[in-house]
Motif scaffolding. Structure first.
Motif, PDB file in Angstrom:
ATOM      1  N   ALA A 276     -13.910  -0.178   6.849  1.00 35.15           N
ATOM      2  CA  ALA A 276     -15.128   0.003   5.506  1.00 35.15           C
ATOM      3  C   ALA A 276     -14.627   1.729   5.230  1.00 35.15           C
ATOM      4  CB  ALA A 276     -16.435  -0.299   5.084  1.00 35.15           C
ATOM      5  N   VAL A 277     -14.840   2.127   6.042  1.00 36.66           N
ATOM      6  CA  VAL A 277     -14.478   4.022   5.961  1.00 36.66           C
ATOM      7  C   VAL A 277     -12.521   4.125   6.320  1.00 36.66           C
ATOM      8  CG1 VAL A 277     -14.598   6.311   7.837  1.00 36.66           C
ATOM      9  CG2 VAL A 277     -16.975   4.239   7.430  1.00 36.66           C
ATOM     10  N   ILE A 278     -12.341   3.245   6.729  1.00 37.56           N
ATOM     11  CA  ILE A 278     -10.730   3.731   6.246  1.00 37.56           C
ATOM     12  C   ILE A 278     -10.372   3.461   5.350  1.00 37.56           C
ATOM     13  CG2 ILE A 278      -8.215   3.347   7.424  1.00 37.56           C
ATOM     14  CD1 ILE A 278      -9.515   2.415  10.641  1.00 37.56           C
ATOM     15  N   SER A 279     -10.639   2.240   4.830  1.00 33.35           N
ATOM     16  CA  SER A 279     -10.421   2.264   3.640  1.00 33.35           C
ATOM     17  C   SER A 279     -11.023   2.713   2.045  1.00 33.35           C
ATOM     18  CB  SER A 279     -10.828   0.494   3.160  1.00 33.35           C
ATOM     19  OG  SER A 279     -10.287  -0.730   3.783  1.00 33.35           O
ATOM     20  N   ALA A 280     -11.331   3.496   2.470  1.00 34.53           N
ATOM     21  CA  ALA A 280     -12.548   4.017   2.172  1.00 34.53           C
ATOM     22  C   ALA A 280     -11.612   5.709   1.635  1.00 34.53           C
ATOM     23  CB  ALA A 280     -14.076   5.056   2.224  1.00 34.53           C
ATOM     24  N   THR A 281     -11.016   6.242   3.254  1.00 38.42           N
ATOM     25  CA  THR A 281      -9.983   6.813   3.403  1.00 38.42           C
ATOM     26  C   THR A 281      -9.227   6.793   2.148  1.00 38.42           C
ATOM     27  OG1 THR A 281     -10.571   7.660   4.896  1.00 38.42           O
ATOM     28  CG2 THR A 281      -9.177   8.546   4.839  1.00 38.42           C
ATOM     29  N   PHE A 282      -8.465   5.578   2.318  1.00 40.06           N
ATOM     30  CA  PHE A 282      -6.985   5.625   1.451  1.00 40.06           C
ATOM     31  C   PHE A 282      -7.445   5.769  -0.008  1.00 40.06           C
ATOM     32  CE2 PHE A 282      -5.540   2.338   5.191  1.00 40.06           C
ATOM     33  CZ  PHE A 282      -4.872   3.199   5.291  1.00 40.06           C
ATOM     34  N   SER A 283      -8.560   6.021  -0.549  1.00 36.12           N
ATOM     35  CA  SER A 283      -8.911   5.151  -1.906  1.00 36.12           C
ATOM     36  C   SER A 283      -9.236   6.665  -2.469  1.00 36.12           C
ATOM     37  CB  SER A 283     -10.081   4.636  -2.178  1.00 36.12           C
ATOM     38  OG  SER A 283     -10.897   5.180  -3.580  1.00 36.12           O
ATOM     39  N   VAL A 284      -9.882   7.636  -1.400  1.00 33.81           N
ATOM     40  CA  VAL A 284      -9.923   8.793  -2.005  1.00 33.81           C
ATOM     41  C   VAL A 284      -8.704   9.795  -1.833  1.00 33.81           C
ATOM     42  CG1 VAL A 284     -11.708  10.803  -1.038  1.00 33.81           C
ATOM     43  CG2 VAL A 284     -12.106   9.041  -0.700  1.00 33.81           C
ATOM     44  N   ILE A 285      -8.181   9.072  -0.687  1.00 35.18           N
ATOM     45  CA  ILE A 285      -6.428   9.978  -0.827  1.00 35.18           C
ATOM     46  C   ILE A 285      -6.331  10.123  -2.212  1.00 35.18           C
ATOM     47  CG2 ILE A 285      -4.590  10.436   0.012  1.00 35.18           C
ATOM     48  CD1 ILE A 285      -6.304  10.589   2.486  1.00 35.18           C
ATOM     49  N   ARG A 286      -6.092   7.607  -2.755  1.00 37.56           N
ATOM     50  CA  ARG A 286      -5.151   8.190  -4.421  1.00 37.56           C
ATOM     51  C   ARG A 286      -5.684   8.695  -5.012  1.00 37.56           C
ATOM     52  NH1 ARG A 286      -6.673   4.151  -7.099  1.00 37.56           N
ATOM     53  NH2 ARG A 286      -8.243   2.927  -6.603  1.00 37.56           N
ATOM     54  N   GLN A 287      -7.094   8.672  -4.804  1.00 42.00           N
ATOM     55  CA  GLN A 287      -8.077   9.671  -6.535  1.00 42.00           C
ATOM     56  C   GLN A 287      -7.546  11.483  -6.169  1.00 42.00           C
ATOM     57  OE1 GLN A 287     -11.959   8.591  -6.497  1.00 42.00           O
ATOM     58  NE2 GLN A 287     -11.393   7.179  -5.377  1.00 42.00           N
ATOM     59  N   CYS A 288      -7.686  12.050  -5.145  1.00 40.90           N
ATOM     60  CA  CYS A 288      -6.935  13.219  -4.999  1.00 40.90           C
ATOM     61  C   CYS A 288      -5.799  13.194  -5.630  1.00 40.90           C
ATOM     62  CB  CYS A 288      -7.230  13.293  -3.505  1.00 40.90           C
ATOM     63  SG  CYS A 288      -8.807  14.457  -2.602  1.00 40.90           S
ATOM     64  N   SER A 289      -4.360  12.276  -4.797  1.00 41.48           N
ATOM     65  CA  SER A 289      -3.197  12.797  -5.705  1.00 41.48           C
ATOM     66  C   SER A 289      -3.085  12.186  -7.401  1.00 41.48           C
ATOM     67  CB  SER A 289      -2.173  10.898  -5.155  1.00 41.48           C
ATOM     68  OG  SER A 289      -0.848  11.505  -5.426  1.00 41.48           O
ATOM     69  N   ALA A 290      -4.349  11.825  -7.617  1.00 42.66           N
ATOM     70  CA  ALA A 290      -4.044  11.404  -8.917  1.00 42.66           C
ATOM     71  C   ALA A 290      -4.602  12.188  -9.692  1.00 42.66           C
ATOM     72  CB  ALA A 290      -4.696  10.246  -9.503  1.00 42.66           C
ATOM     73  N   LEU A 291      -5.361  13.532  -9.466  1.00 46.32           N
ATOM     74  CA  LEU A 291      -6.095  14.562  -9.824  1.00 46.32           C
ATOM     75  C   LEU A 291      -4.754  15.466  -9.467  1.00 46.32           C
ATOM     76  CD1 LEU A 291      -9.819  14.057  -9.150  1.00 46.32           C
ATOM     77  CD2 LEU A 291      -7.827  13.544 -11.263  1.00 46.32           C
ATOM     78  N   GLY A 292      -3.599  15.042  -9.261  1.00 50.32           N
ATOM     79  CA  GLY A 292      -2.635  16.834  -8.231  1.00 50.32           C
ATOM     80  C   GLY A 292      -3.390  17.658  -7.902  1.00 50.32           C
ATOM     81  N   CYS A 293      -4.174  16.909  -6.632  1.00 48.67           N
ATOM     82  CA  CYS A 293      -4.861  17.498  -5.102  1.00 48.67           C
ATOM     83  C   CYS A 293      -4.773  17.335  -3.655  1.00 48.67           C
ATOM     84  CB  CYS A 293      -6.491  17.799  -6.120  1.00 48.67           C
ATOM     85  SG  CYS A 293      -7.292  18.372  -7.405  1.00 48.67           S
ATOM     86  N   PHE A 294      -3.296  16.594  -3.892  1.00 48.23           N
ATOM     87  CA  PHE A 294      -2.954  15.678  -2.536  1.00 48.23           C
ATOM     88  C   PHE A 294      -1.581  15.495  -2.869  1.00 48.23           C
ATOM     89  CE2 PHE A 294      -2.460  13.353   1.099  1.00 48.23           C
ATOM     90  CZ  PHE A 294      -3.032  14.169   1.833  1.00 48.23           C
ATOM     91  N   PRO A 295      -0.245  15.729  -1.579  1.00 50.52           N
ATOM     92  CA  PRO A 295       1.007  15.175  -2.379  1.00 50.52           C
ATOM     93  C   PRO A 295       0.758  13.991  -2.521  1.00 50.52           C
ATOM     94  CG  PRO A 295       0.694  16.751  -0.346  1.00 50.52           C
ATOM     95  CD  PRO A 295      -0.562  16.386  -0.728  1.00 50.52           C
ATOM     96  N   ARG A 296       1.969  13.733  -3.235  1.00 45.99           N
ATOM     97  CA  ARG A 296       2.319  12.316  -3.303  1.00 45.99           C
ATOM     98  C   ARG A 296       2.521  11.042  -2.334  1.00 45.99           C
ATOM     99  NH1 ARG A 296       5.108  14.929  -7.314  1.00 45.99           N
ATOM    100  NH2 ARG A 296       6.968  15.078  -6.422  1.00 45.99           N
ATOM    101  N   VAL A 297       2.235  10.268  -2.203  1.00 48.45           N
ATOM    102  CA  VAL A 297       2.035  10.040  -0.601  1.00 48.45           C
ATOM    103  C   VAL A 297       2.449   7.482  -1.395  1.00 48.45           C
ATOM    104  CG1 VAL A 297       0.702  10.404   0.690  1.00 48.45           C
ATOM    105  CG2 VAL A 297      -0.120   9.368  -0.861  1.00 48.45           C
ATOM    106  N   LYS A 298       3.327   7.449  -0.101  1.00 49.98           N
ATOM    107  CA  LYS A 298       3.593   5.590  -0.799  1.00 49.98           C
ATOM    108  C   LYS A 298       2.272   4.847  -0.986  1.00 49.98           C
ATOM    109  CE  LYS A 298       6.438   1.474   0.808  1.00 49.98           C
ATOM    110  NZ  LYS A 298       7.075   1.221   1.663  1.00 49.98           N
ATOM    111  N   VAL A 299       2.053   4.538  -2.153  1.00 55.80           N
ATOM    112  CA  VAL A 299       0.806   3.388  -2.088  1.00 55.80           C
ATOM    113  C   VAL A 299       0.770   1.834  -2.404  1.00 55.80           C
ATOM    114  CG1 VAL A 299      -1.451   2.515  -3.329  1.00 55.80           C
ATOM    115  CG2 VAL A 299      -0.370   5.210  -3.087  1.00 55.80           C
ATOM    116  N   VAL A 300       0.469   1.087  -0.725  1.00 54.54           N
ATOM    117  CA  VAL A 300       0.737   0.067  -1.416  1.00 54.54           C
ATOM    118  C   VAL A 300      -0.412  -1.042  -1.508  1.00 54.54           C
ATOM    119  CG1 VAL A 300       1.808  -1.910   0.296  1.00 54.54           C
ATOM    120  CG2 VAL A 300       2.760   0.300   0.542  1.00 54.54           C
ATOM    121  N   HIS A 301      -0.162  -1.852  -2.347  1.00 55.19           N
ATOM    122  CA  HIS A 301      -1.201  -2.850  -2.755  1.00 55.19           C
ATOM    123  C   HIS A 301      -1.164  -4.384  -1.757  1.00 55.19           C
ATOM    124  CE1 HIS A 301      -1.424  -0.395  -6.644  1.00 55.19           C
ATOM    125  NE2 HIS A 301       0.178  -0.408  -6.480  1.00 55.19           N
TER     126      HIS A 301
END
Length: 850
Positions: A423-448
């Motif tokens: 659960a915590v690992i998945s939460a980390t993926f979610s938080v980083i994706r949100q940071c990237s959406a707000l322009g606060c993290f470099p673009r990374v590959k997101v796999v659904h």
């Protein structure tokens, strides 16, 4: 994939719980008195669990999402049921056990060991044990119950929770956003709801004070990034401490086993956990809730057994006097031990962060009715056992388990630690994706990882970085006490950030008095600062890890945000003048070739400088130009029908349009979106609508917002979409079919040959309305749009090189020229992130001096 709950599935769960009871009864290793007492406890709890948890959940046909353990935003798990209905609340509460409470429920594995890490000589009157138990009880009561259950859960952002939800609320109700390309029209989004109550005079002055000072907005962003970096640190430390604590129980059954073997087993479990991330959790998530429920059942049953077996008088620790007595006798050592006690509330933030997956009522019911009493009984049971076995502190949990059920509980403990870590690992993926959406993290590959559940993602680069760091901590420390010192700082820092943001929400969003916000901040902030002060004492003993990790991640996020913002400001200052554009005439002073040119830019008004840079070096461009801006707005989700904003640049004869795609911080742009066809369809609707018929050219660049129209909600436009096989062609039609249609360009065939791994894209054709009522000018413009679409689409993006000005400070030169440039070279390219085919791509090189 969904699971329809029926009596058959829950008969299986009841059988699993009864299996544990049978083990306790049939074993011959325990004494007859222990066997009888423990079996009676298990029978009672089995009956309660069967009736309260399973019978009430066993609604035939109740739709349950077996991928609920994915920790990301997904479609409503309960369809056909009202969210506030009794059955829906119980169903969501059942699912929340596997997603929300895995980390919090496994804390009894290591709390007492971390608290008594100094190996004190315990007094005969059990001052230390009762004092620690009293601290644990009131910490669980004040922070998770009073703060989160009764207050924080009410501060949701359209049903979403977490650090970004609070930040989003503040940015919408006050001008605190650091996102540069916000527009007034964004406030018309259905998810952009604001409280319209009249604000108190003092609250209004406080809001104006926050908006006026730029340093205050920057400080707020830094606080949000601090909380985010600590969440990422949790994603590293939680698997290490949870798995190692669970696996270390083998020492009780095999005391001669070498420590290296335990470390090896923990590393194997961790490697397997991270290696399976790319498969998603859809195949095993249906087991998460039963595992956590079985674990809570085990620790509460063992707790009751130990209370009655060893010391029923531990209930006296519920008096706060024992906290005072503990600190007065232990002094500085007792204060330092609070760093271990705070581990009892690890995972509490998940109740708020995962609010969007369930509902406020279901989170409250699950915690107050099951999790909270189970944890209190577990800690009381361990305290009762330790009061008679002072020498077993280092392995207090496993030593307190009756030998009759040791191995079943060990297996359930290991599985529960894996569930909590997942659960915590998945939460980390979610938080980083949100940071990237707000322009606060470099673009990374997101796999659904799921086709059915919206928002379940996996980030390969982050996954392997987390694995390497997690293994390094496990092998480097090899001790849950040292890892606990690091873990405690990360946990309590996130909670303190939530307290600070929540106090601002009380004033700015809820419009309550500043005094009420100060009371909230002082009461809960003082408790958390007390724990932070105790945790900081452990910095030399492992507490430096989250500080170093948070500094690194904060530096990455802030530098990326700073560079992106400066690049946007450069575009704004150097954008093409509209007067200059109008002076060129409809041909723009260049050759207009057939086709559509999609120019990607971050500007929401004006023409970007890459356009003038391109035509200066190559005086030719497409006959239809569309300036595409993909931006984030401070809301969790943007409804698809409100996503497209279409406008016109210059007079109609220029055939220049602007398209703005708006995404929320939890929205995900899927790679299979039919973007090009949806774009053409949206422009066609815009052309037919009244918003596009202004024939007076404007030279005011700021007036573009007024001309933008939301496309997707217009009714009666005469358009429809017919899906057919590839051989029959997929059709987008304007009005009635039957008119002359145009063939798909051969560029599509070239693309399929060039990139066969992409598969064949569906082909489309557009048809003009045959109705004579259509204005001739509109018909001509639509025909030109269709002709350009059939001629082909080219994608133009800027290939930028960002450099600091020569007059900049050394710190700025290092941040921009070294750190930001390194991140841009090694992050995911813009063309790849936007799913642009390489054969259709045109990159325009530019140097940005910021």
């Amino acid at each position: 994939m969904y699971w329809f709950v029926s009596s058959a599935e829950y008969r299986l769960d009841r059988g699993f719980l009864r299996f544990l009871a049978q083990i306790a009864v049939v074993t011959s290793t325990a004494s007859s008195e222990d066997r009888r007492l423990f079996s009676q406890i298990i029978v009672v709890f089995t009956s309660i669990a069967n009736y309260e948890l399973f019978k009430l959940f066993g609604v035939s046909g109740a739709l349950m999402d077996i991928e609920g353990g994915g920790y990301h935003g997904f479609e409503s798990p309960v369809k056909g049921l009202q969210q506030n209905s009794f059955k829906a609340i119980l169903t969501l509460a059942y699912q929340s056990f596997g997603v929300v409470y895995g980390d919090l429920s496994t804390s009894p594995l290591y709390v007492y060991r971390s608290t008594f890490s100094q190996k004190w000589q315990l007094h005969e009157d059990d001052t230390e044990i009762l004092g620690v138990l009293s601290f644990i009880f009131y910490t669980l009561t004040l922070i998770p119950v009073m703060k989160y259950i009764f207050i924080v859960l009410s501060a949701d952002d359209n049903g979403e929770g977490g650090t970004f939800a609070l930040y989003s609320l503040l940015c919408r109700h006050a001008k605190l956003s650091m996102l540069p390309n916000q527009q007034t029209i964004d406030k018309e989004l259905s998810t952009y709801k604001l409280d319209q109550d009249v604000m108190d005079n003092k609250c209004s002055k406080f809001k104006i004070f926050l908006e006026k000072h730029k340093n205050g907005r920057t400080a707020l962003l830094i606080v949000v990034l601090l909380g985010t970096s600590m969440v990422i640190g949790d994603g590293i430390l939680t698997p290490a401490i949870s798995v190692l604590s669970a696996v270390s129980g083998i020492e009780v059954a095999a005391p001669n086993l070498h420590d290296h073997v335990i470390d090896l087993i923990a590393c194997i479990v961790l490697v397997g956990l991270f290696a399976l991330q790319h498969f998603g959790t859809r195949k095993v998530a249906f087991m998460f809730a039963p595992i956590v429920l079985a674990w809570l059942f085990c620790i509460s049953s063992i707790g009751i057994y130990n209370i009655f077996r060893w010391n029923p008088h531990v209930f006296c620790a519920l008096s706060p006097y024992y906290m005072y007595n503990y600190l007065s006798k232990m002094g500085t050592a007792g204060w330092a031990s609070l760093g271990g006690i705070l581990l009892s509330i690890t995972g509490t933030e998940a109740m708020f962060a995962d609010l969007g997956h369930f509902s406020r009522s279901s989170i409250k019911v699950a915690f107050t009715c099951v999790v909270y009493p189970s944890l209190v009984l577990a800690y009381m049971g361990q305290a009762a056992y330790l009061s008679k076995h002072h020498g077993d502190i280092q392995m207090s949990f496993y030593k307190s388990i009756p030998r009759a059920v040791f191995w079943p509980v060990f297996v359930v403990a290991t599985l529960a630690s894996v569930v909590g870590s997942q659960a915590v690992i998945s939460a980390t993926f979610s938080v980083i994706r949100q940071c990237s959406a707000l322009g606060c993290f470099p673009r990374v590959k997101v796999v659904h990882t799921s086709k059915n559940i919206y928002g379940q993602v996996y980030i390969p680069e982050i996954n392997w970085i987390l694995l390497i760091l997690c293994l390094a901590i496990t092998i480097g420390f090899r001790d849950t006490i040292l890892i606990g010192h690091a873990y405690g700082i990360a946990v309590i820092t996130v909670m303190f950030v939530t307290t600070c943001l929540m106090s601002l929400v009380i004033v700015v969003v809820w419009q309550r008095s500043i005094l009420f916000a100060l009371c909230f901040l002082v009461f809960f902030g003082s408790i958390e600062l007390l724990y932070i002060s105790a945790a900081l004492v452990k910095v030399p003993e492992g507490g430096w890890v989250p500080l170093v990790l948070s500094f690194i991640f904060m530096a990455i996020m802030y530098v990326w945000h700073y560079g992106t913002k400066k690049k946007y400001e450069f575009d704004v200052q150097n954008k093409v003048s509209m007067k200059w554009l109008l002076a060129l005439g409809p041909s723009l002073g260049i050759v207009r070739v057939p086709g559509i040119g999609l120019i990607y830019t971050e500007l929401v008004t004006g023409v970007p400088p890459i356009f003038s840079h391109f035509v200066t070096n190559l005086p030719a461009f497409h006959e239809v130009l569309v300036f595409v801006c993909i931006k984030s707005v401070p809301v969790p989700y943007v409804p698809p029908q409100e996503r497209f904003l279409i406008g016109r640049i210059g007079p109609k004869e220029y055939r220049m349009y602007r398209c703005i795609l708006r995404y929320g911080y939890k929205d995900v742009r899927k790679d299979d979106d039919d973007f090009e066809n949806q774009l053409i369809l949206s422009i066609g609707e815009f052309i037919q609508s009244g918003a596009a018929q202004s024939k007076i050219p404007s030279t005011n660049e700021g007036s573009d917002d007024a001309k933008m129209a939301v496309v997707g909600t217009t009714a009666g436009s005469g358009m429809n979409l017919i899906v057919s096989d590839l051989e029959d062609m997929e059709q987008f039609s304007y009005g009635t079919p039957g008119c002359k249609s145009f063939s798909v360009p051969s560029l599509q065939d070239l693309l399929e040959i060039e990139s066969p791994h992409l598969g064949r894209k569906k082909r489309v054709k557009f048809e003009l309305p045959k109705s004579p009522d259509v204005d001739p000018d509109i018909r001509d413009e639509l025909r030109e749009l269709i002709d350009a679409r059939e001629a082909g689409i080219a994608y133009i993006i800027g290939h930028s090189y960002v450099q600091a000005k020569k007059s900049s400070s050394l710190l700025k030169k290092f941040a921009v020229d070294v750190v930001y440039s390194f991140l841009r070279r090694n992050c995911r390219g813009s063309a790849v992130a936007l799913s642009i085919p390489h054969i259709c791509l045109i990159e325009v090189g530019m140097i940005y001096y910021v």
